[in-house]
Design a protein around this motif. Structure first.
Motif, PDB file in Angstrom:
ATOM      1  N   ASN A 166       3.717  -0.640 -17.226  1.00 52.26           N
ATOM      2  CA  ASN A 166       3.559   0.581 -18.254  1.00 52.26           C
ATOM      3  C   ASN A 166       4.438   1.661 -17.456  1.00 52.26           C
ATOM      4  OD1 ASN A 166       1.701   1.519 -16.376  1.00 52.26           O
ATOM      5  ND2 ASN A 166       0.394   2.149 -17.890  1.00 52.26           N
ATOM      6  N   ASP A 167       4.931   1.474 -16.255  1.00 54.62           N
ATOM      7  CA  ASP A 167       5.897   2.710 -15.865  1.00 54.62           C
ATOM      8  C   ASP A 167       7.315   2.175 -16.111  1.00 54.62           C
ATOM      9  OD1 ASP A 167       3.670   4.019 -14.513  1.00 54.62           O
ATOM     10  OD2 ASP A 167       3.852   2.725 -12.671  1.00 54.62           O
ATOM     11  N   LYS A 170       2.633   2.142  -3.482  1.00 56.99           N
ATOM     12  CA  LYS A 170       1.409   2.306  -4.291  1.00 56.99           C
ATOM     13  C   LYS A 170       0.888   3.849  -3.779  1.00 56.99           C
ATOM     14  CE  LYS A 170      -0.285  -1.951  -5.578  1.00 56.99           C
ATOM     15  NZ  LYS A 170      -1.485  -3.192  -5.535  1.00 56.99           N
ATOM     16  N   LEU A 171       0.670   4.171  -2.636  1.00 57.31           N
ATOM     17  CA  LEU A 171       0.347   5.533  -2.448  1.00 57.31           C
ATOM     18  C   LEU A 171       1.265   6.809  -2.457  1.00 57.31           C
ATOM     19  CD1 LEU A 171      -1.357   4.448   1.138  1.00 57.31           C
ATOM     20  CD2 LEU A 171      -2.426   5.821  -0.709  1.00 57.31           C
ATOM     21  N   ARG A 172       2.575   6.231  -2.421  1.00 58.90           N
ATOM     22  CA  ARG A 172       3.523   7.150  -2.815  1.00 58.90           C
ATOM     23  C   ARG A 172       3.829   7.384  -4.467  1.00 58.90           C
ATOM     24  NH1 ARG A 172       7.210   9.001   1.517  1.00 58.90           N
ATOM     25  NH2 ARG A 172       7.088   7.615   3.301  1.00 58.90           N
ATOM     26  N   GLY A 173       3.122   6.556  -5.029  1.00 58.06           N
ATOM     27  CA  GLY A 173       3.634   6.687  -6.729  1.00 58.06           C
ATOM     28  C   GLY A 173       4.810   5.954  -6.958  1.00 58.06           C
ATOM     29  N   ARG A 174       5.275   5.030  -5.945  1.00 52.61           N
ATOM     30  CA  ARG A 174       6.692   4.422  -6.346  1.00 52.61           C
ATOM     31  C   ARG A 174       6.664   3.134  -6.985  1.00 52.61           C
ATOM     32  NH1 ARG A 174       9.645   6.133  -0.382  1.00 52.61           N
ATOM     33  NH2 ARG A 174       9.532   8.314  -0.857  1.00 52.61           N
ATOM     34  N   THR A 175       5.292   2.451  -6.706  1.00 53.05           N
ATOM     35  CA  THR A 175       5.369   1.158  -7.508  1.00 53.05           C
ATOM     36  C   THR A 175       5.405   1.288  -9.001  1.00 53.05           C
ATOM     37  OG1 THR A 175       3.802   0.594  -5.568  1.00 53.05           O
ATOM     38  CG2 THR A 175       3.647  -0.639  -7.574  1.00 53.05           C
ATOM     39  N   LYS A 176       6.135   0.286  -9.569  1.00 49.60           N
ATOM     40  CA  LYS A 176       6.287   0.424 -10.742  1.00 49.60           C
ATOM     41  C   LYS A 176       5.507  -0.606 -11.565  1.00 49.60           C
ATOM     42  CE  LYS A 176       9.575   3.538 -11.035  1.00 49.60           C
ATOM     43  NZ  LYS A 176       9.475   4.858 -11.691  1.00 49.60           N
ATOM     44  N   TYR A 177       4.537  -0.389 -12.209  1.00 48.33           N
ATOM     45  CA  TYR A 177       3.465  -1.278 -12.979  1.00 48.33           C
ATOM     46  C   TYR A 177       4.405  -1.482 -14.057  1.00 48.33           C
ATOM     47  CZ  TYR A 177       0.141   0.294  -9.379  1.00 48.33           C
ATOM     48  OH  TYR A 177      -0.434   0.668  -8.207  1.00 48.33           O
ATOM     49  N   GLN A 210      -2.343   9.726   3.222  1.00 49.73           N
ATOM     50  CA  GLN A 210      -1.537   8.511   2.552  1.00 49.73           C
ATOM     51  C   GLN A 210      -1.577   7.312   3.887  1.00 49.73           C
ATOM     52  OE1 GLN A 210       1.788  10.664   1.187  1.00 49.73           O
ATOM     53  NE2 GLN A 210       1.559   9.754  -0.639  1.00 49.73           N
ATOM     54  N   GLY A 222       4.669   7.817 -10.802  1.00 50.49           N
ATOM     55  CA  GLY A 222       3.491   8.045  -9.865  1.00 50.49           C
ATOM     56  C   GLY A 222       2.640   8.685 -10.530  1.00 50.49           C
ATOM     57  N   ALA A 230       0.758  -1.161  -0.193  1.00 49.97           N
ATOM     58  CA  ALA A 230       0.057  -0.136  -0.053  1.00 49.97           C
ATOM     59  C   ALA A 230       0.843   1.312   0.014  1.00 49.97           C
ATOM     60  CB  ALA A 230      -0.811  -0.128   1.170  1.00 49.97           C
ATOM     61  N   GLN A 231       1.877   1.336   0.793  1.00 49.34           N
ATOM     62  CA  GLN A 231       2.655   2.464   0.840  1.00 49.34           C
ATOM     63  C   GLN A 231       3.339   2.820  -0.492  1.00 49.34           C
ATOM     64  OE1 GLN A 231       6.228   4.440   3.647  1.00 49.34           O
ATOM     65  NE2 GLN A 231       4.656   3.048   4.928  1.00 49.34           N
TER      66      GLN A 231
END
Lengths: 782, 165, 284
Positions: free
Chosen positions: A28-29, A19-26, B88, B34, A16-17
């Motif tokens: 397409n990232d 993903k919430l910080r926008g750090r997860t690399k899917y 968050q 992000g 979750a953390q």
């Protein structure tokens, strides 16, 4: 501590953390500056013959590094039958079908180069509807259908019927001929539903040491591996698939689609190649929940006994068979579910049309068959004067009842769940007052679904720091299974805390076969494989500890990160100490486990063309909706929504509640807002977020849910998959409630305001299927 | 053409087509992934960033309009080891996240909303979310979390006020 | 992403400079929320763009005792904030605060809303028609004022040679209402819009948006209202009945709704509008 109490908890998600910080690399990232970008040339006609195709001029365009056409990957793939080329070969079968692909240094360069490809298509008159496709004189969408390889035997097929599955139990003609029955017939039609995962289908292919490596946003790494091997005519072992976090799947990513193209281009260029659908492409070629047409007839006695039932279900598979071939199976278990029925016969046909292919979507087939069955049940009650709730209580499946394929259901589940719904309603109260002058309706419906079991493998490595690594081909698509229930299960087995369980991202080179994340199966199948792996670990661990502690292994227990002598808390030693001892004496402690379907039997001769004859793990739901309908505009407001869901055992009740809220809201979209129509030139008309209306925050209500535990399940600790089924009966509950509110039969979904207003003004044509013959047997291939 | 603006607290100079949407610069030039490009036409909110402290969709913002502006992305909201924004942290604690792709945009929209609307009702929160689509969660847990966070914010303010700070 | 071609992008410092750029073919970029969607629809972005955001007066809302002037560059959000609580302009506030979604409303401008010619669902168009607005255009030969209705009908030609700069309103309204009907609660473009405004003489202007390709006044219904005893329908039900009787629109068929539906819902939107006017104005 019991196994259950060590496992059941509201564990938060470890992802979750980031993903919430926008750090997860899917996936397409993960574009890198040194990657090539691929763009597809897609058909702009729904049907035609390719007269001329020369992609080579594109190679001369700036930045272009490779082009490919169907000739470069001629293998066909499919489910049940192989009818699907990676890129069109000779024939165009749908608007948007990929014909050629260009890989260039930038996406713009690749897109510009498409114009250089020489393509001549001789258009053909498209076959856009199932009614057209079933006409005796209809053009064959697959002229060579007889030549396709059959992967799964048993289905009947011919011409534009890609697959037919039948179930038949008892003497239906005799039941309908009884003098003491009345016959009720209903027809229903439903449109498609688009999944709209926030991450579109996307893949990155590279060629490493003579093998393809595909990183992709998929639910089925092993299918991608096998399909890539098939179309590229490589041994599947030459393909490695890894899966970064997936930005939503909902079934769309339960089949391979664009992935093999990236491997093909990577082999041609030696570079990594990324291919990502634009949102428009994603929606225009979405493997939607199929549109379907259903006719159902029932013979019911004055006492309310259903002595006979027959139905014909037509499922539009679009241009290629895909998942619908498999899903013909599900009609027996969904439309044939819910109720005790005397004699039954059901036929389900996947029909080819020149439209974008359809696919799997959360509670595939079940969503519309449950809508049809529950509305039909209400029509029976209207016609014969039964109270709908009493009729359901009297007739829902119970212990020992037979399904259409002769499966014997165990235990009374739906009956007590209906009682629980009444208790829940008594607790919440009803909201008729909030209708505020609008038309009010409430309905309670039931649904039958299942857990798709099938093969899974797991390996557990116990590490010297006391942590355990779980290696599977499971994918985290958002439901949380890989983040919550699996580490909980492993931790519960090994006396660890879940944060000590490392969960490996799916990699077909590291883990064994898995049929994928879908069908509510991950917790059950991968969970069971994990338990079996843990059993081996535990056995080795206790044996080593026994040596160290001079105690018999059977007197030892695992808890709190320690190996203790049973009944003497604080005794014994730590798990790391035992692991270190084992590593030095017998080697590292690892275990492997496997699971597959039990293959619950059907009655001989009852199931034909089925991929699953009977359900290993049935799952039931009771859904209740209260709605208010604006008679002036046709707007339906959902006032309240209640769910009683059979979960077997909830391993993470809070996460299950999150799945129920999310699944019900997707169902509300299907029931009320989300509409897909096909234009005269075979396109999906709604290919953006302006025209395809997803439910927004203002359109939804908090779902009140009661988790029903204790029904039989062969899942770990009695668990059942909980993420797929919440969408199952939403279309049904809303349609029944709206029908009661407006006093008109509801036979189509979605119930958009224009449709509801047309119903209120008697302007909505009711479904009528001239292409479904009156005699049931005429609708089958014998 | 050259456009200079502040990006997450640092000067950033962009030299190319001024009609390039901000989201493409963030993702493709700065690898600030992000910010998600989901619908690219202002309906989904997944690409929401703060421009001069206002939450706006970055897909429809041509970079040419950003000269001298202050842009903050999700990565800039709580960078490095900085603590999570309270919203968050609350989403994490409430197990609100599923696939997670809408959440950076949700956080950017709703953090600005909470700052500007400390007394918001549940209906206000839902109205603020009209341009933030979530396909997984069914929204209510997100709304609950924002409501709880606002209540906490008010409570903290009251306690601080009571202590004469 | 960025194309290598050199695009002309002029951030005009004055309206004269902007008009000069327009005269040589530059396309006016306001908030960008409409134009920036073009590439997704296979339409290339213009080669020359002129922006107005550096011209301060375009972002101003000036409210005096009798008149109001709204700069074309005022965003929906700013417009809603500026007019909230000002008696008579409830319709404009409703349009500004109901359109699209909050993120778009922070960026999209009133000028952009009125100049997007293919945007049948624009909220501000019917609201301004009902409120009796005029617009001011800047041309090479100076400023030019025209009625909003004429502007909406002729804007394709007008905007070839001019830039919309101001929206002008008299403060003679006692109440107005903006009734929009999206298919969801919010977030989609309305399938039909009815805006109504009432001045001190009980004269009621009614405008309809989204039903036809361009918003227009519903003069047949205005006359029917005026013909009622007391010059106004006695209640909302009567207003709806008149609306049904004088429905002279040609409903657009669209992916989201057919023309029949748009026509069918007009009476109830009128009913809601009259109820809102009565509530605002205390006629009830």
């Amino acid at each position: 501590m019991s196994e259950a109490s060590a496992t059941v908890m509201n564990l938060p998600r470890r992802d979750a953390q980031d993903k919430l910080r926008g750090r997860t690399k899917y996936t397409n990232d993960r574009a890198r500056p040194d990657m090539l970008h691929a763009v597809l040339l897609r058909s702009t006609v729904p049907a035609g013959r390719i007269v001329r195709l020369d992609a080579s001029p594109a190679l001369a365009c700036p930045g272009v590094r490779a082009v490919a056409t169907g000739a470069d990957a001629p293998g066909l793939y499919g489910i049940g039958i192989t009818d699907h080329p990676l890129l069109a070969i000779d024939t165009i079968r749908y608007h948007g079908e990929p014909i050629a692909v260009v890989a260039a240094e930038t996406e713009e360069q690749a897109r510009s180069a498409l114009a250089a490809i020489i393509l001549e298509i001789e258009p053909l008159a498209p076959v856009l509807t199932m009614a057209e496709a079933l006409e005796p004189s209809a053009r064959l969408i697959h002229e060579d259908w007889r030549g396709y390889e059959v992967i799964t035997e048993g289905g009947a097929r011919t011409g534009n019927i890609a697959w037919e599955a039948k179930s038949s139990r008892g003497d239906v003609d005799a039941a309908f001929a009884r003098p003491d029955v009345r016959i009720v017939e209903s027809s229903f039609s439903v449109g498609r539903q688009s999944h709209v995962p926030f991450e579109p289908r996307v893949a990155i292919g590279s060629w490493e040491d003579g093998r393809a490596h595909i990183q992709t946003s998929t639910q089925v790494p092993w299918t991608v591996r096998n399909v890539t091997g098939r179309v590229m005519q490589l041994p599947p072992g030459r393909v490695r698939v890894t899966v970064p976090p997936v930005g939503g799947g909902f079934g769309l990513k339960f089949d391979a689609s664009i992935e093999p193209i990236t491997a093909l281009l990577a082999r041609m260029t030696g570079r990594s190649v990324m291919l990502e659908n634009t949102r428009q492409e994603e929606m225009a070629t979405c493997l939607c929940r199929e549109n379907a047409e259903i006719r159902i007839r029932s013979a019911v006695t004055a006492e309310g006994e259903i002595v006979g039932r027959e139905a014909v279900v037509l499922m539009d598979c679009g241009a290629y068979g895909g998942e619908q071939v498999f899903l013909t199976t599900m009609t027996a278990h969904t439309l044939g579910g819910n109720y005790r029925v005397g004699a039954t016969r059901l036929v389900s046909r996947a029909v080819y049309t020149n439209t974008p292919p359809n696919g799997a979507f959360r509670a595939c087939n079940g969503v519309y068959n449950t809508f049809a069955l529950e509305r039909h049940t209400d029509e029976i009650c209207d016609f014969l004067g039964f109270d709908p709730m009493e009729f359901r209580k009297k007739n829902v499946l119970g212990d020992g009842d037979l399904g259409p394929t002769g499966q014997v259901f165990e235990d009374d589940v739906l009956g007590p769940m209906l009682d629980r719904m009444e208790t829940l309603r008594a607790k919440t109260g009803t909201l008729e007052a909030k209708a505020d002058g609008r038309l009010y309706g409430m309905a309670t419906t039931v649904g039958t679904w299942f857990v798709f079991t099938g093969p899974s493998a797991a390996t557990v490595n116990l590490n010297a720091d006391g942590s355990a690594t779980l290696v599977t081909s499971g994918v985290e698509i958002g439901s949380g299974t890989m983040m919550q229930s699996l580490p909980q299960i492993v931790a519960g087995q090994l006396g660890l805390s879940p944060d000590q369980v490392i969960v490996r991202e799916a990699d077909t080179d590291a883990a064994g076969l898995d049929v994928g994340v879908g069908g509510g199966r991950t917790t059950v199948s991968i969970g069971a494989a994990s338990i079996s792996a843990c059993a081996e670990v535990k056995e080795k661990l206790l044996r080593a500890a026994g040596e160290m502690l001079q105690t018999r292994p059977e007197d030892l227990v695992l808890q709190g990160g320690r190996v203790e002598i049973s009944g003497r808390p604080g005794s014994g030693t730590t798990i790391p100490a035992v692991v270190a001892h084992a590593q030095a004496s017998t080697g590292p402690i690892t275990g492997s486990g496997a699971f597959t379907a039990k293959n619950t039997p059907a009655m001989a001769g009852c199931a034909m063309g089925h991929f699953i004859d009977a359900l290993d793990i049935p799952v039931f739901v009771v859904h209740e909706a209260e709605v208010a309908v604006d008679p002036d505009t046709g707007h339906v407001e959902v006032l309240a929504y209640r769910v009683v869901q059979d979960v077997g055992r909830a391993l993470n009740p809070r996460a299950v509640m999150g799945q129920i809220q999310g699944g019900v809201v997707q169902g509300l979209g299907y029931a009320l807002h989300e509409e897909v129509t096909i234009t005269a030139d075979g396109r999906i008309a709604q290919d953006d977020f302006e025209t395809y209306r997803l439910p927004l925050a203002g359109d939804v209500v908090p779902v009140v849910a009661d988790l029903y535990e204790g029904a039989p399940s062969l899942g770990p600790l009695g668990a059942k998959g909980a993420g797929e089924v919440p969408i199952l009966a939403v279309g049904a509950a809303i349609a029944c409630a709206v029908s009661r509110a407006i006093g008109k039969p509801v036979r189509q979904l979605p119930l958009t305001p224009p449709r509801v207003l047309r119903l209120l003004h008697d302007r909505e044509p009711q479904p009528d299927f001239p292409h479904i013959a009156p005699g049931w047997a005429t609708n089958t291939l014998g | 053409m050259t456009v200079t603006f502040r990006l997450n607290g640092e000067d950033y100079r962009f030299r190319d087509d001024p009609m390039t949407p901000l989201v493409d610069i963030l993702r493709q030039e700065r690898f600030l992934t992000g910010t998600k490009a989901v619908c690219r036409e202002g309906f989904c909110g997944a690409c929401t960033v703060h421009v001069d402290a206002e939450a706006v969709p970055s897909c429809l913002k041509p970079v040419g309009l950003l000269e001298g502006c202050e842009v903050v992305t999700i990565e800039g909201l709580s960078a490095g080891h900085q603590a999570l924004h309270p919203l968050q942290a609350a989403f994490e604690a409430a197990d609100a996240v599923q696939c997670g792709m809408c959440f950076p945009g949700m956080v950017m929209s709703l953090s600005a909303f909470m700052r500007d609307n400390p007394d918001a009702s549940r209906a206000d929160i839902k109205a603020a979310m009209v341009g933030n689509i979530c396909r997984c969660t069914g929204y209510e847990r997100i709304v609950d979390t924002v409501a709880d966070c606002l209540a906490q914010q008010l409570h903290t303010a009251k306690v601080a006020g009571g202590a004469g700070v | 992403m960025a194309q290598s071609m050199e695009r002309s992008f002029i951030a005009a410092g004055s309206i004269e400079e902007a008009v000069a750029s327009r005269m040589v073919g530059a396309v006016v970029l306001a908030g960008g929320t409409w134009l920036m969607r073009d590439p997704l629809r296979g339409v290339e972005l213009p080669e020359a763009v002129v922006t107005l955001h550096r011209i301060p007066f375009l972002s101003e809302v000036i409210i005096d005792a009798d008149h109001m002037v709204i700069g074309a560059g005022v965003t929906h959000e700013a417009l809603g904030k500026a007019l909230r609580g000002i008696a008579g302009f409830e319709a404009l506030v409703g349009a500004a605060e109901g359109a699209a979604n909050p993120g778009i409303r922070r960026v999209a401008t009133i000028g952009g809303n009125l100049c997007s010619i293919d945007f049948a669902e624009a909220d501000l168009a019917p609201a301004l028609l009902a409120c009796g607005a005029a617009v001011e255009l800047e041309t090479t030969s100076g400023a030019k004022r025209i009625d909003i209705a004429d502007f909406l009908n002729d804007r394709r030609a007008l905007l070839e040679q001019a830039i919309l700069t101001k929206i002008l309103l008299r403060r003679d309204l006692i109440a107005s209402a903006h009734i929009r009907l999206p298919l969801r609660k919010a977030g989609d473009y309305p399938v039909a819009i009815v805006s109504m405004a009432l001045d001190a003489d009980k004269c009621c202007r009614i405008a309809v948006g989204s039903v036809e390709p361009v918003a227009r006044r519903w003069t047949a219904l205005e006359q029917a209202f005026a013909g009622e005893p007391g010059g106004f329908p006695r209640d909302a039900e009567r207003a709806a009945a008149l609306a049904a009787e004088h429905n002279d629109f040609q409903g657009r068929d669209g992916t989201e709704a057919e023309g029949w539906y748009r026509l069918q819902v007009l009476p109830v939107l009128v009913k809601r509008g009259v109820a809102a006017l009565r509530a605002t104005e205390g006629l009830a």
